[in-house]
Motif scaffolding. Structure first.
Motif, PDB file in Angstrom:
ATOM      1  N   ILE A  58      52.714  88.418  41.822  1.00  0.00           N
ATOM      2  CA  ILE A  58      53.509  87.562  43.302  1.00  0.00           C
ATOM      3  C   ILE A  58      54.042  86.512  43.076  1.00  0.00           C
ATOM      4  CG2 ILE A  58      52.095  86.499  45.865  1.00  0.00           C
ATOM      5  CD1 ILE A  58      50.638  88.096  45.180  1.00  0.00           C
ATOM      6  N   GLY A  59      53.568  85.254  42.712  1.00  0.00           N
ATOM      7  CA  GLY A  59      54.132  84.452  42.230  1.00  0.00           C
ATOM      8  C   GLY A  59      54.778  83.329  41.122  1.00  0.00           C
ATOM      9  N   GLY A  60      53.726  84.196  39.925  1.00  0.00           N
ATOM     10  CA  GLY A  60      53.574  82.904  37.987  1.00  0.00           C
ATOM     11  C   GLY A  60      55.383  83.430  37.365  1.00  0.00           C
ATOM     12  N   LEU A  61      55.552  84.688  37.600  1.00  0.00           N
ATOM     13  CA  LEU A  61      56.429  85.327  37.117  1.00  0.00           C
ATOM     14  C   LEU A  61      58.211  85.245  37.441  1.00  0.00           C
ATOM     15  CD1 LEU A  61      55.114  88.482  35.703  1.00  0.00           C
ATOM     16  CD2 LEU A  61      55.063  86.404  35.097  1.00  0.00           C
ATOM     17  N   ASP A  62      58.091  85.645  38.968  1.00  0.00           N
ATOM     18  CA  ASP A  62      59.391  84.959  39.856  1.00  0.00           C
ATOM     19  C   ASP A  62      59.717  83.192  40.157  1.00  0.00           C
ATOM     20  OD1 ASP A  62      60.049  87.615  39.477  1.00  0.00           O
ATOM     21  OD2 ASP A  62      59.018  88.309  40.936  1.00  0.00           O
ATOM     22  N   TRP A  63      58.583  83.034  40.616  1.00  0.00           N
ATOM     23  CA  TRP A  63      58.692  81.333  40.932  1.00  0.00           C
ATOM     24  C   TRP A  63      57.694  80.065  40.286  1.00  0.00           C
ATOM     25  CZ3 TRP A  63      62.362  82.851  44.124  1.00  0.00           C
ATOM     26  CH2 TRP A  63      62.708  83.953  44.828  1.00  0.00           C
ATOM     27  N   LEU A  64      56.835  80.119  39.585  1.00  0.00           N
ATOM     28  CA  LEU A  64      57.071  80.134  38.525  1.00  0.00           C
ATOM     29  C   LEU A  64      55.297  79.401  39.250  1.00  0.00           C
ATOM     30  CD1 LEU A  64      58.008  78.770  36.003  1.00  0.00           C
ATOM     31  CD2 LEU A  64      59.086  76.797  36.536  1.00  0.00           C
ATOM     32  N   TRP A  65      54.461  79.941  39.941  1.00  0.00           N
ATOM     33  CA  TRP A  65      53.501  79.300  40.466  1.00  0.00           C
ATOM     34  C   TRP A  65      52.663  79.500  39.449  1.00  0.00           C
ATOM     35  CZ3 TRP A  65      50.916  83.298  44.834  1.00  0.00           C
ATOM     36  CH2 TRP A  65      51.881  83.119  45.756  1.00  0.00           C
ATOM     37  N   PHE A  66      51.970  78.364  39.399  1.00  0.00           N
ATOM     38  CA  PHE A  66      50.918  77.955  37.799  1.00  0.00           C
ATOM     39  C   PHE A  66      49.435  77.559  38.445  1.00  0.00           C
ATOM     40  CE2 PHE A  66      53.221  74.200  38.418  1.00  0.00           C
ATOM     41  CZ  PHE A  66      52.652  73.253  38.305  1.00  0.00           C
ATOM     42  N   SER A  67      49.260  76.719  39.109  1.00  0.00           N
ATOM     43  CA  SER A  67      48.085  76.315  39.374  1.00  0.00           C
ATOM     44  C   SER A  67      46.217  76.496  39.196  1.00  0.00           C
ATOM     45  CB  SER A  67      48.011  75.412  40.732  1.00  0.00           C
ATOM     46  OG  SER A  67      47.822  76.773  41.574  1.00  0.00           O
ATOM     47  N   ARG A  68      46.406  78.238  39.227  1.00  0.00           N
ATOM     48  CA  ARG A  68      45.475  78.903  39.178  1.00  0.00           C
ATOM     49  C   ARG A  68      44.994  78.888  37.477  1.00  0.00           C
ATOM     50  NH1 ARG A  68      42.448  80.950  43.993  1.00  0.00           N
ATOM     51  NH2 ARG A  68      42.094  78.628  45.494  1.00  0.00           N
ATOM     52  N   LEU A  69      46.155  79.225  36.880  1.00  0.00           N
ATOM     53  CA  LEU A  69      46.289  80.125  35.419  1.00  0.00           C
ATOM     54  C   LEU A  69      45.914  78.864  34.499  1.00  0.00           C
ATOM     55  CD1 LEU A  69      50.122  80.985  35.599  1.00  0.00           C
ATOM     56  CD2 LEU A  69      48.016  81.840  36.301  1.00  0.00           C
ATOM     57  N   GLY A  70      45.775  77.341  34.754  1.00  0.00           N
ATOM     58  CA  GLY A  70      44.873  76.697  33.946  1.00  0.00           C
ATOM     59  C   GLY A  70      42.946  77.102  34.239  1.00  0.00           C
ATOM     60  N   LEU A  71      43.033  77.483  34.678  1.00  0.00           N
ATOM     61  CA  LEU A  71      41.494  77.034  35.064  1.00  0.00           C
ATOM     62  C   LEU A  71      40.320  79.010  33.964  1.00  0.00           C
ATOM     63  CD1 LEU A  71      41.478  77.360  39.550  1.00  0.00           C
ATOM     64  CD2 LEU A  71      41.241  75.248  37.525  1.00  0.00           C
ATOM     65  N   ASP A  72      39.497  77.898  33.811  1.00  0.00           N
ATOM     66  CA  ASP A  72      38.887  79.128  32.890  1.00  0.00           C
ATOM     67  C   ASP A  72      37.923  80.357  34.235  1.00  0.00           C
ATOM     68  OD1 ASP A  72      36.286  78.300  33.645  1.00  0.00           O
ATOM     69  OD2 ASP A  72      36.037  76.888  31.805  1.00  0.00           O
ATOM     70  N   ASP A  73      37.110  81.391  33.743  1.00  0.00           N
ATOM     71  CA  ASP A  73      37.051  81.785  34.237  1.00  0.00           C
ATOM     72  C   ASP A  73      36.138  81.319  34.818  1.00  0.00           C
ATOM     73  OD1 ASP A  73      37.918  83.871  32.755  1.00  0.00           O
ATOM     74  OD2 ASP A  73      36.604  85.280  32.251  1.00  0.00           O
ATOM     75  N   ALA A  74      34.814  80.219  34.562  1.00  0.00           N
ATOM     76  CA  ALA A  74      33.932  79.844  35.231  1.00  0.00           C
ATOM     77  C   ALA A  74      35.207  79.414  36.513  1.00  0.00           C
ATOM     78  CB  ALA A  74      33.215  79.033  34.501  1.00  0.00           C
ATOM     79  N   GLU A 111      42.389  76.528  55.038  1.00  0.00           N
ATOM     80  CA  GLU A 111      43.944  76.704  54.410  1.00  0.00           C
ATOM     81  C   GLU A 111      43.909  77.686  54.184  1.00  0.00           C
ATOM     82  OE1 GLU A 111      45.343  74.391  50.252  1.00  0.00           O
ATOM     83  OE2 GLU A 111      43.255  74.527  50.546  1.00  0.00           O
ATOM     84  N   LEU A 112      45.174  78.507  54.542  1.00  0.00           N
ATOM     85  CA  LEU A 112      45.580  79.381  53.513  1.00  0.00           C
ATOM     86  C   LEU A 112      46.766  79.062  52.416  1.00  0.00           C
ATOM     87  CD1 LEU A 112      47.572  82.036  53.808  1.00  0.00           C
ATOM     88  CD2 LEU A 112      49.074  81.215  54.957  1.00  0.00           C
ATOM     89  N   ALA A 113      45.777  79.111  51.386  1.00  0.00           N
ATOM     90  CA  ALA A 113      45.413  78.753  49.891  1.00  0.00           C
ATOM     91  C   ALA A 113      46.590  79.139  49.399  1.00  0.00           C
ATOM     92  CB  ALA A 113      43.654  78.760  48.753  1.00  0.00           C
ATOM     93  N   PHE A 114      46.418  80.577  49.411  1.00  0.00           N
ATOM     94  CA  PHE A 114      47.793  81.280  49.088  1.00  0.00           C
ATOM     95  C   PHE A 114      48.153  82.325  49.248  1.00  0.00           C
ATOM     96  CE2 PHE A 114      45.851  78.908  45.385  1.00  0.00           C
ATOM     97  CZ  PHE A 114      47.394  78.282  44.517  1.00  0.00           C
ATOM     98  N   PHE A 115      49.423  83.071  49.761  1.00  0.00           N
ATOM     99  CA  PHE A 115      49.687  83.755  50.058  1.00  0.00           C
ATOM    100  C   PHE A 115      50.687  84.660  49.893  1.00  0.00           C
ATOM    101  CE2 PHE A 115      52.497  85.698  53.823  1.00  0.00           C
ATOM    102  CZ  PHE A 115      51.527  86.026  54.566  1.00  0.00           C
ATOM    103  N   GLY A 116      51.431  85.705  49.893  1.00  0.00           N
ATOM    104  CA  GLY A 116      52.158  86.038  49.146  1.00  0.00           C
ATOM    105  C   GLY A 116      52.557  87.822  48.655  1.00  0.00           C
ATOM    106  N   VAL A 117      53.678  88.149  48.347  1.00  0.00           N
ATOM    107  CA  VAL A 117      53.279  89.769  48.030  1.00  0.00           C
ATOM    108  C   VAL A 117      54.338  89.408  46.967  1.00  0.00           C
ATOM    109  CG1 VAL A 117      53.227  90.638  50.329  1.00  0.00           C
ATOM    110  CG2 VAL A 117      55.973  90.025  49.785  1.00  0.00           C
TER     111      VAL A 117
END
Length: 200
Positions: A58-74, A111-117
């Protein structure tokens, strides 16, 4: 406080303008139908890798969303498994193509934390259908504030879409962060609209 004029962005960083928006009471929604073959479904306790894949598409590859990518599984699971966080996925043939993430963890608000298609659904009415669901679901609880933020590392139509849906902008900030393409969170060709300024 930033002064007037130009300010250099350090090498290895990205900068964006963040706009915060809110809705203080439920607005009337516009009629919208989900595109054929798609269905919005609640997903409980999603697997971290499933979530990251959708987040990226949705957002990482096209728009550079990254905030959640630095979180580990826990850390990611702690958010997504919280009963006060609701995740809805726009599904087609077993594959998710959109997300609505509602966060009720703060009392009296949502909060609408994340939204997109995903990119292939932009402009087909799926976003309006999902937003109608988000507004209805948020205000089904006794909240006094529904809020969201977007930034210049998002689809260019995102800010106007939120405003057209009834959100009102009330604050702007400048955010500077490590470029996620240089630390391996995203591939180097992600977010082609944002130049890379490599570390010296």
């Amino acid at each position: 406080m930033l002064t007037d004029g130009y300010h250099d962005i350090p090498a290895g960083k990205v900068a964006s303008i963040v706009t915060h928006l809110e809705m203080r009471e439920r607005v009337a929604t516009r009629p919208a139908r989900v595109p054929e073959g798609l269905k919005l479904e609640q997903v409980t306790q999603p697997a971290p890798d499933w979530y990251r894949d959708l987040f990226m598409r949705i957002g990482g590859l096209d728009w550079l969303w990254f905030s959640r990518l630095g979180l580990d599984d826990a850390a990611l699971g702690e958010i997504l498994d919280d009963p006060q966080v609701e995740l809805y996925a726009l599904m087609r043939d077993g594959t998710a193509h959109g997300m609505v993430e509602l966060d009720f963890r703060q009392p009296d608000e949502c909060e609408l934390a994340f939204f997109g298609v995903t990119s292939e659904l932009i402009g087909q009415g799926a976003g309006r259908y999902m937003m109608n669901h988000a507004i209805t679901t948020a205000f089904a609880r006794p909240i006094s504030r529904f809020h969201v933020h977007t930034c210049t590392l998002d689809a260019p139509q995102a800010l106007g879409f939120y405003q057209n849906c009834g959100f009102v902008a009330y604050r702007q900030q400048v955010e500077i962060a490590n470029d996620p393409r240089l630390n391996g969170q995203l591939p180097l060709d992600a977010g082609a609209h944002v130049p890379i300024y490599p570390l010296p």
